[in-house]
Write an enzyme that holds these catalytic residues in place. Structure first.
Site, PDB file in Angstrom:
ATOM      1  N   SER A 150       5.212 -14.547  10.797  1.00 42.97           N
ATOM      2  CA  SER A 150       4.582 -14.312   9.501  1.00 42.97           C
ATOM      3  C   SER A 150       5.189 -15.306   8.525  1.00 42.97           C
ATOM      4  O   SER A 150       6.286 -15.842   8.768  1.00 42.97           O
ATOM      5  CB  SER A 150       4.866 -12.876   9.034  1.00 42.97           C
ATOM      6  OG  SER A 150       4.557 -12.704   7.663  1.00 42.97           O
ATOM      7  N   TYR A 163      10.629  -5.854   6.621  1.00 46.19           N
ATOM      8  CA  TYR A 163       9.693  -6.685   7.378  1.00 46.19           C
ATOM      9  C   TYR A 163      10.170  -8.129   7.417  1.00 46.19           C
ATOM     10  O   TYR A 163      10.119  -8.788   8.468  1.00 46.19           O
ATOM     11  CB  TYR A 163       8.313  -6.585   6.739  1.00 46.19           C
ATOM     12  CG  TYR A 163       7.226  -7.314   7.487  1.00 46.19           C
ATOM     13  CD1 TYR A 163       6.910  -6.988   8.799  1.00 46.19           C
ATOM     14  CD2 TYR A 163       6.479  -8.330   6.868  1.00 46.19           C
ATOM     15  CE1 TYR A 163       5.901  -7.654   9.490  1.00 46.19           C
ATOM     16  CE2 TYR A 163       5.472  -8.993   7.541  1.00 46.19           C
ATOM     17  CZ  TYR A 163       5.185  -8.654   8.843  1.00 46.19           C
ATOM     18  OH  TYR A 163       4.185  -9.326   9.521  1.00 46.19           O
TER      19      TYR A 163
END
Length: 264
Positions: A150, A163
């Site tokens: 990501s 995250y």
């Protein structure tokens, strides 16, 4: 549909009696499902791996992929995955797509359970499946380990601590593995998507709150969709095998960084 050529790594030219074969985790929705569809369209044989049997079966019926129900956070499931996958023939690519985000709490008050769950699937899940399938990938003489991270693996933002930490760790698995495998016939590829509008990512992050999930994309002119990332995945996997796309960061035009997004 034509078979992918085993010799040159291309998914679009040449044919052989046996297609290239990929394993895609997190395949029941979003980027994983789109990747299965795209690789099947490129002529690959695909084993689609996820926890939800009904969704996997629907995907298999639509694409001809082989469904395999397994949880990447389970040692037993991954051991069974390897037995079933390697028993079906060679494995040329592993797409580590299983992952996700939970919550947007500050580091100060973040849920240890959420952090633990994110590390289990994003980091240890990727590690577990990669370790298990690496011998089979190496044995083909043209293996690929692809890791979906990501833009959170390349920067941070308030409320993203858990995250971000997990994706940074996952990125370092790929970066370190590439160094450790230098000279061997295995490429290590990282794809780092930015804002991708899928049906479940933000909904899961916000605990099923549809309004909060929708607000993530509100006013954004054309966020990425799952097919955009699947296109990038297929492109990297179908380069001639001496070409390694080390890392690719993909954002929509409206997103300049993790914290700067143009909205109408």
């Amino acid at each position: 549909m034509t078979s992918a050529a085993v010799g040159d790594g291309s998914g679009t030219t040449g044919t052989t009696e046996r297609a290239l074969r990929a394993v895609v985790t997190g395949a029941s929705s979003g980027i994983g499902a789109a990747t299965v569809r795209r690789l099947r369209a490129e002529g690959w044989d695909v084993v689609a791996v996820a926890r939800r049997a009904d969704r996997l079966q629907a995907l298999a019926d639509a694409t001809g992929a082989v469904p395999l129900v397994a949880d990447v956070t389970s040692d037993d499931d991954v051991a069974r995955l390897v037995r079933e996958v390697t028993g079906g023939g060679p494995v040329h690519a592993l797409v580590n797509n299983a992952g996700g985000a939970l919550g947007t709490d500050p580091v100060e008050s973040g849920s240890l359970d959420d952090w633990r769950a994110m590390f289990e699937v994003n980091v240890l899940g990727t590690l577990r499946v990669t370790q298990a399938l690496l011998p089979a990938l190496r044995a083909t003489g043209r293996g690929d380990v692809l890791v979906l991270t990501s833009t959170a693996a390349h920067g941070t933002y308030p409320g993203g601590g858990g995250y971000v930490a997990a994706k940074h760790a996952e990125r370092q698995i790929a970066a370190t593995l590439r160094l450790e495998l230098v000279g061997q016939p295995v490429r290590v590829i990282e794809i780092a998507p930015g804002m991708v509008h899928t049906e479940e990512f933000s909904l899961t992050r916000f605990g099923g709150d549809q309004a909060r999930a929708d607000a993530v994309y509100a006013g954004v002119d054309a966020p990425l969709v799952a097919q955009d990332i699947a296109d990038a995945i297929a492109w990297t996997l179908t380069r001639p095998h001496h070409v390694n796309i080390d890392s690719m960061v993909i954002r929509p035009r409206a997103q300049a960084s993790n914290t700067l997004v143009a909205r109408s």
